[in-house]
Design an enzyme around this catalytic site. Structure first.
Site, PDB file in Angstrom:
ATOM      1  N   SER A   1      35.044  -5.752 -15.805  1.00 54.21           N
ATOM      2  CA  SER A   1      33.886  -6.237 -16.561  1.00 54.21           C
ATOM      3  C   SER A   1      32.832  -6.816 -15.631  1.00 54.21           C
ATOM      4  O   SER A   1      33.142  -7.634 -14.764  1.00 54.21           O
ATOM      5  CB  SER A   1      34.318  -7.331 -17.538  1.00 54.21           C
TER       6      SER A   1
ATOM      7  N   ARG B   1      38.164 -16.768 -17.712  1.00 52.72           N
ATOM      8  CA  ARG B   1      37.839 -16.052 -16.457  1.00 52.72           C
ATOM      9  C   ARG B   1      37.315 -17.002 -15.380  1.00 52.72           C
ATOM     10  O   ARG B   1      36.358 -16.694 -14.662  1.00 52.72           O
ATOM     11  CB  ARG B   1      36.807 -14.940 -16.698  1.00 52.72           C
TER      12      ARG B   1
ATOM     13  N   GLU C   1      30.814 -11.793 -14.339  1.00 50.39           N
ATOM     14  CA  GLU C   1      32.253 -12.072 -14.196  1.00 50.39           C
ATOM     15  C   GLU C   1      32.703 -11.680 -12.796  1.00 50.39           C
ATOM     16  O   GLU C   1      33.543 -12.343 -12.195  1.00 50.39           O
ATOM     17  CB  GLU C   1      33.031 -11.278 -15.248  1.00 50.39           C
TER      18      GLU C   1
END
Ligand SMILES: Cc1cc2nc3c(=O)[nH]c(=O)nc-3n(C[C@H](O)[C@H](O)[C@H](O)COP(=O)(O)OP(=O)(O)OC[C@H]3O[C@@H](n4cnc5c(N)ncnc54)[C@H](O)[C@@H]3O)c2cc1C
Length: 293
Positions: free
Chosen positions: A209, A160, A280
């Protein structure tokens, strides 16, 4: 190419929060992007690009920057053999539809990621064992000094994460896929969507998320669930009762509400597990979380 002033960015985020951009434009070609980047540099303005805002928290008092939303040929998709070329502004769903019809597999994981190709490269988006790094051949990235192709290792793709910075615009990406029967692709996408629907709040306004999974036996979601945070609410934002690593806009949430909820979640995870969760979701504007330690 003209820019608009004070465009509300809440229209461009899936959470539906955030204030205005100082300047906003929808370039439709690489040359328009380059001109805008030079214009911003000459005016001392920073630049950020938004995709579908599906991983974005924008400050309530707005963003002192030129914000770009790619359109036209920068949101198109075409394939040549097993190589697909998609604009940075092309929605993953549109690209997936195209590649399925072309009988090209390998991008099925992206059915779970409601963003664009540019956002996917920036975040190295991934799901169900696949990610952008696994299919990306190269990305065309523009700066005020010109455009060039970068490979996944030059983009610094990891979990990510990429090493891209605001001011760098992903104009297009080339993905290398493989021949696959469209019926098989359709079946796999249907299965992945069903798994997703069972586990996550797919019919609520969220930004995906909230935290990256820590280096721990528990995922961020399980950790926050163990802290008793499911359903916890601050202002109009609440931790999803279905999956604790999601924040929902339950009723007129502000970005400030979401940030307060994230701060509380980090504090509780640190107290209970000694883990410092890292977000995130990307921040745009003057936003930060208080330290937990
Ligand atoms: C319900 C839901 C489920 C999700 N599930 C997943 C999942 O399973 N896996 C996953 O990885 N993510 C998931 N996400 C998060 C999100 O969809 C991804 O991170 C996605 O890649 C973000 O793309 P975007 O176009 O919406 O980018 P945005 O949210 O608009 O932007 C994200 C970042 O990318 C930058 N950016 C966007 N486009 C460009 C561009 N063209 N050039 C330069 N920078 C750019 C922005 O400046 C920002 O920093 C989910 C989100 C939601 C709402």
């Amino acid at each position: 190419m003209t820019t608009e002033e004070h465009v509300e960015l809440s229209r461009f985020t899936t959470l539906g929060t955030g204030g205005p951009a100082r300047a906003f434009a929808r370039p439709e070609s690489a040359s328009e992007v380059e001109k805008l980047l030079q214009w911003a540099r000459d005016g001392g303005l920073s630049v950020a690009t938004v995709g579908l805002g599906s991983n974005l928290l924008v400050a309530d008092d707005g963003v002192d920057a030129l914000v770009l939303k790619l359109a036209g040929e920068l949101a198109s998709v075409a394939s040549d053999g097993e190589v697909v070329r998609a604009g940075g502004g092309a929605a993953n769903a549109v690209v997936l539809h195209h590649v399925r019809n072309a009988g090209l597999g390998g991008f099925e994981f992206a059915c779970a990621i409601p963003g664009t190709i540019g956002g996917g490269v920036w975040m190295n988006g991934g799901a169900y064992g696949g990610d952008f790094a696994g299919v990306l051949e190269r990305a065309l990235v523009a700066t005020a000094d010109g455009s060039g192709w970068l490979t996944p290792s030059e983009l610094g793709l990891s979990y990510r994460h990429s090493s891209l910075q605001h001011g760098q615009v992903v104009l297009a990406a080339e993905l290398r896929l493989r021949l696959r029967d469209p019926a098989e692709i359709r079946r796999e996408v249907r299965d992945l969507n069903a798994r997703r629907k069972a586990a996550q709040p797919t019919n609520r306004r969220t930004f995906g998320s909230v935290f990256k999974n820590p280096d721990h036996e528990l995922t961020a979601g399980r950790m926050l669930e163990a802290c008793g945070l499911k359903g916890h609410r601050i202002g109009g934002a609440q931790i999803s009762p279905k999956h604790a690593n999601f924040i929902e806009n339950a009723d007129g949430a502000s970005t400030g509400d979401a940030i307060a909820l994230m701060a509380e979640a980090r504090r509780r995870a640190f107290e209970q597990f000694g883990v410092e969760l890292r977000h995130e979701v990307e921040f745009l504007g003057d936003l930060e979380l208080p330290p937990v330690g």
